[in-house]
Design a protein around this motif. Structure first.
Motif, PDB file in Angstrom:
ATOM      1  N   ALA A  90       0.830  -1.210   0.000  1.00 42.09           N
ATOM      2  CA  ALA A  90       0.000   0.000   0.000  1.00 42.09           C
ATOM      3  C   ALA A  90       0.864   1.259   0.000  1.00 42.09           C
ATOM      4  CB  ALA A  90      -0.934  -0.002   1.206  1.00 42.09           C
ATOM      5  N   VAL A  91       1.934   1.261   0.792  1.00 40.15           N
ATOM      6  CA  VAL A  91       2.829   2.429   0.842  1.00 40.15           C
ATOM      7  C   VAL A  91       3.515   2.621  -0.513  1.00 40.15           C
ATOM      8  CG1 VAL A  91       4.983   3.281   1.862  1.00 40.15           C
ATOM      9  CG2 VAL A  91       3.187   2.362   3.331  1.00 40.15           C
ATOM     10  N   ALA A  92       3.974   1.542  -1.112  1.00 38.66           N
ATOM     11  CA  ALA A  92       4.641   1.635  -2.421  1.00 38.66           C
ATOM     12  C   ALA A  92       3.668   2.158  -3.481  1.00 38.66           C
ATOM     13  CB  ALA A  92       5.183   0.266  -2.836  1.00 38.66           C
ATOM     14  N   ARG A  93       2.455   1.688  -3.441  1.00 42.51           N
ATOM     15  CA  ARG A  93       1.454   2.147  -4.418  1.00 42.51           C
ATOM     16  C   ARG A  93       1.135   3.621  -4.203  1.00 42.51           C
ATOM     17  NH1 ARG A  93      -0.205   2.367  -9.253  1.00 42.51           N
ATOM     18  NH2 ARG A  93      -2.439   2.498  -9.508  1.00 42.51           N
ATOM     19  N   ALA A  94       1.050   4.043  -2.947  1.00 42.83           N
ATOM     20  CA  ALA A  94       0.785   5.460  -2.661  1.00 42.83           C
ATOM     21  C   ALA A  94       1.919   6.338  -3.179  1.00 42.83           C
ATOM     22  CB  ALA A  94       0.595   5.654  -1.158  1.00 42.83           C
ATOM     23  N   GLU A  95       3.165   5.891  -3.003  1.00 45.77           N
ATOM     24  CA  GLU A  95       4.307   6.652  -3.506  1.00 45.77           C
ATOM     25  C   GLU A  95       4.283   6.728  -5.039  1.00 45.77           C
ATOM     26  OE1 GLU A  95       7.685   4.707  -1.805  1.00 45.77           O
ATOM     27  OE2 GLU A  95       7.413   5.666   0.151  1.00 45.77           O
ATOM     28  N   GLU A  96       3.924   5.615  -5.683  1.00 47.59           N
ATOM     29  CA  GLU A  96       3.820   5.619  -7.156  1.00 47.59           C
ATOM     30  C   GLU A  96       2.760   6.616  -7.616  1.00 47.59           C
ATOM     31  OE1 GLU A  96       2.992   1.664  -8.507  1.00 47.59           O
ATOM     32  OE2 GLU A  96       4.860   0.863  -7.698  1.00 47.59           O
ATOM     33  N   LEU A  97       1.622   6.594  -6.946  1.00 46.05           N
ATOM     34  CA  LEU A  97       0.540   7.517  -7.305  1.00 46.05           C
ATOM     35  C   LEU A  97       0.954   8.963  -7.077  1.00 46.05           C
ATOM     36  CD1 LEU A  97      -2.609   5.634  -5.953  1.00 46.05           C
ATOM     37  CD2 LEU A  97      -1.979   6.012  -8.334  1.00 46.05           C
ATOM     38  N   GLN A  98       1.670   9.219  -5.990  1.00 42.23           N
ATOM     39  CA  GLN A  98       2.122  10.579  -5.692  1.00 42.23           C
ATOM     40  C   GLN A  98       3.091  11.054  -6.783  1.00 42.23           C
ATOM     41  OE1 GLN A  98       4.369  10.901  -2.074  1.00 42.23           O
ATOM     42  NE2 GLN A  98       4.278  13.112  -2.039  1.00 42.23           N
ATOM     43  N   HIS A  99       4.019  10.190  -7.167  1.00 40.96           N
ATOM     44  CA  HIS A  99       4.986  10.532  -8.205  1.00 40.96           C
ATOM     45  C   HIS A  99       4.274  10.785  -9.544  1.00 40.96           C
ATOM     46  CE1 HIS A  99       8.720  10.669 -10.424  1.00 40.96           C
ATOM     47  NE2 HIS A  99       8.270   9.714 -11.238  1.00 40.96           N
ATOM     48  N   ALA A 100       3.341   9.916  -9.894  1.00 33.52           N
ATOM     49  CA  ALA A 100       2.614  10.067 -11.162  1.00 33.52           C
ATOM     50  C   ALA A 100       1.790  11.352 -11.158  1.00 33.52           C
ATOM     51  CB  ALA A 100       1.698   8.864 -11.391  1.00 33.52           C
ATOM     52  N   THR A 101       1.183  11.666 -10.032  1.00 33.78           N
ATOM     53  CA  THR A 101       0.382  12.888  -9.926  1.00 33.78           C
ATOM     54  C   THR A 101       1.262  14.127 -10.047  1.00 33.78           C
ATOM     55  OG1 THR A 101      -1.182  11.732  -8.487  1.00 33.78           O
ATOM     56  CG2 THR A 101      -1.276  14.127  -8.472  1.00 33.78           C
TER      57      THR A 101
END
Length: 179
Positions: A90-101
């Motif tokens: 979940a943390v890794a996915r949140a970081e990916e989403l933050q970077h993509a955003t």
């Protein structure tokens, strides 16, 4: 809703009979085993419903026991490891989403700046074109006015006098109507 039972004098009332017929001796001819005897006696709707509910309750109990056993077989570390793995994912996915955003926001900001620059440049060009057209129109009108004054000086003077006279009369009439 429970079904109403049809009763008539032709239908026997089984409530008056003994609860179970006397059992025959095992091995005697003509003795009916209890399983077959139960199948011969028709169940009432209430008994049938009770049997269905009992079966369902039994299945629920079996499922609960199996769940309890499977949970008991899991070790605490296995549960902890699984939860930790889910949290890390979940943390890794949140970081990916933050970077993509953030990347998408930068791209949109850049595109907006480029578009604003293009619109500003187009507005400047259009205003410069309109200014050139206005100046050309003004110059043309001024040239025609000079040419008219040069070609018809008397008519221009008389026209200017008539316009001045009409303006004076209209101002006097306006003052008189206000007073």
């Amino acid at each position: 809703m429970a079904e109403s039972l049809h009763s008539s004098s032709d239908t026997p009332n089984f409530d008056t009979y003994p609860s179970s017929p006397p059992e025959g001796q095992i091995g005697q001819a003509g003795a009916i085993p209890s399983i077959e005897r139960t199948a011969l006696v028709e169940r009432t709707a209430l008994e049938q419903r009770g049997a269905e509910l009992g079966t369902a309750a039994g299945k629920v109990v079996v499922m609960m026991r199996q769940t309890k056993e499977s949970l008991a077989n899991l070790t605490q570390t296995a549960i902890y490891d699984r939860i930790s793995e889910l949290a890390e994912t979940a943390v890794a996915r949140a970081e990916e989403l933050q970077h993509a955003t953030a990347t998408q926001a930068r791209e949109l900001s850049h595109a907006a700046q480029v578009k604003a620059g293009e619109l500003g440049r187009a507005a400047r060009e259009k205003s410069a074109e309109l200014a050139r057209q206005a100046k050309a129109g003004y110059d043309s009108a001024q040239r025609r006015a000079r040419q008219t004054v040069h070609d018809y000086p008397v008519q221009v003077a008389v026209t200017a006098g008539v316009i001045g006279l009409l303006l004076g009369i209209s101002l006097r009439l306006r003052r008189a109507s206000r007073a």
